[in-house]
Enzyme design. Sequence first.
Site, PDB file in Angstrom:
ATOM      1  N   LYS A  61      19.644 -90.411  54.612  1.00 54.16           N
ATOM      2  CA  LYS A  61      18.418 -90.410  53.819  1.00 54.16           C
ATOM      3  C   LYS A  61      18.322 -89.146  52.973  1.00 54.16           C
ATOM      4  O   LYS A  61      17.593 -89.089  52.017  1.00 54.16           O
ATOM      5  CB  LYS A  61      17.194 -90.496  54.735  1.00 54.16           C
ATOM      6  CG  LYS A  61      17.066 -91.859  55.373  1.00 54.16           C
ATOM      7  CD  LYS A  61      15.793 -91.993  56.173  1.00 54.16           C
ATOM      8  CE  LYS A  61      15.855 -93.285  56.973  1.00 54.16           C
ATOM      9  NZ  LYS A  61      14.837 -93.417  57.971  1.00 54.16           N
ATOM     10  N   ARG A  62      19.070 -88.136  53.390  1.00 53.13           N
ATOM     11  CA  ARG A  62      18.998 -86.869  52.658  1.00 53.13           C
ATOM     12  C   ARG A  62      19.961 -86.819  51.475  1.00 53.13           C
ATOM     13  O   ARG A  62      19.954 -85.868  50.715  1.00 53.13           O
ATOM     14  CB  ARG A  62      19.274 -85.712  53.612  1.00 53.13           C
ATOM     15  CG  ARG A  62      18.063 -85.365  54.452  1.00 53.13           C
ATOM     16  CD  ARG A  62      18.403 -84.357  55.524  1.00 53.13           C
ATOM     17  NE  ARG A  62      19.182 -84.967  56.586  1.00 53.13           N
ATOM     18  CZ  ARG A  62      18.650 -85.577  57.627  1.00 53.13           C
ATOM     19  NH1 ARG A  62      17.350 -85.645  57.762  1.00 53.13           N
ATOM     20  NH2 ARG A  62      19.408 -86.130  58.559  1.00 53.13           N
TER      21      ARG A  62
END
Length: 478
Positions: free
Chosen positions: A256-257
């Site tokens: 997600k980063r």
Amino acid sequence: MEVRVRYAPSPTGYLHIGGARSALFNYLFAKKHNGKLIFRSEDTDIERNVAGGEESQYNDLLWLGIVPDESPFNPNPKYAPYRQTERLEIYRKYAQQLLDEGKAYYCYCTEEEVEARKQEQLDNGVKAPKYDGKCRNLTPEEIKKYQEEGRVPCIRIKLTPHKEYRFHDLVRGEMKFSSDDLGGDFVIMKSNGLPTYNFAVVIDDHLMDITHVLRGEEHLSNTPKQLAVYEAFSWVPPEFGHMTIIVNKNGKKLSKRDLNVLQFMSQYREMGYLPEAIVNFILLLGWNGKDNKEIYSLKEAEEAFNEKNLSLAPSTFDEEKMKWMNNYYIKNLSDEKYLEFALPFMGKVLDVNKYSKEELLHIADMFKSEISYGAMLTDGLKKIITPTYDLDEEAVSYLNLETSPKVYQAFIDALSEVTDLSKDSLKAAFKKAMVDSGVKGKNFYMPLRLKLTGSHEGIELYNIIAILGKEETIKRLR
Ligand code: GLU
């Protein structure tokens, strides 16, 4: 028995591609078995919750067409509430039951003490250190001493040693875990009075009559812990299925980063992806239909879905494929739908009130087959409306001090006589200007294109002129 499945996000963020996939497969599973899809908010990680996270996740699901049968917004009184923070009394009651039955115990160790003792185990060559059960059998004196020190206990479950947990995973087949590999008696209620995920999820799945738990592979190692909780209550566990991880093109788990990859529904929405395209794309992340069929509407997916076709190999998230899919759905929109889709993106650069509906559709149509997503329409128009003049060397080589001004003048003259900006009229004007100026080919078109748009690439020149209008075109050429 009615099939009941759930999508249970933590509102610690917005709807992610992995979450959307879990929701979609649960939805399809429910449809296939005439069951119900439940949306439950696992919001007990209070510090990490983001404002509006739950609602935006729910709304994004609706946008995709994945409509839960029960949720905090359309509760069934028999199972409500659907937010874990509103169910705290329930978890406390069940934790108390385990305490009373001697299946759980208060633990007064601080996190630091537990960590230090695990470190000791590591130093002594233990590969997988675990909670050592120090508080399993405290004497009343020890308890009193801890209480006087002001320690606030958590509650741990008592694991049965050497117990084998087996289950048949809907995706991966037979699975087997030993209770000895679960890191020791784990916490079910934290010292702040909140349940841990592995405890709350079991209570909720049981009380909400969940029959099948379909979720991401990252939860596979939680399943034996959850089975231990089911065992403690003598409850029958649901069936489990764990979908494969989603990896990027380099085979690495999608993080997600990773800011290079768009992963959140809100981002897709904003960029101008169509929900139908996203659903179709997500469907193929870990599921294969018949005969390599690639295009599925949600309705078709509901009919074709079969959990037996969930694949075991990691699913590769291929952005190019997603763009291709979105382009496919854009191309297949009716005029009406396409204009509705295109207007907000056109409105960012054009004063849409100045054009008739036909003119707007005409402009939007120029881009229809080329764009992968709506924002490309904005960019394409922007290049034309507000040129930046970053000139390519080759393109500049077609500019000529002697012939180019002749081209501009000849075309201004030809255009002045034109009464409509249709493709045919403009093509005729080009022809006339070519004859009048005596310049042809790239030496003719390139200076016009550069002068009008500042760029050597873009859509057809006659389309550019139709967008700019006669007046603006002549102004730019002057
Ligand atoms: N709240 C968990 C998550 O967001 C749900 C896991 C589950 O489906 O059991 O990952």
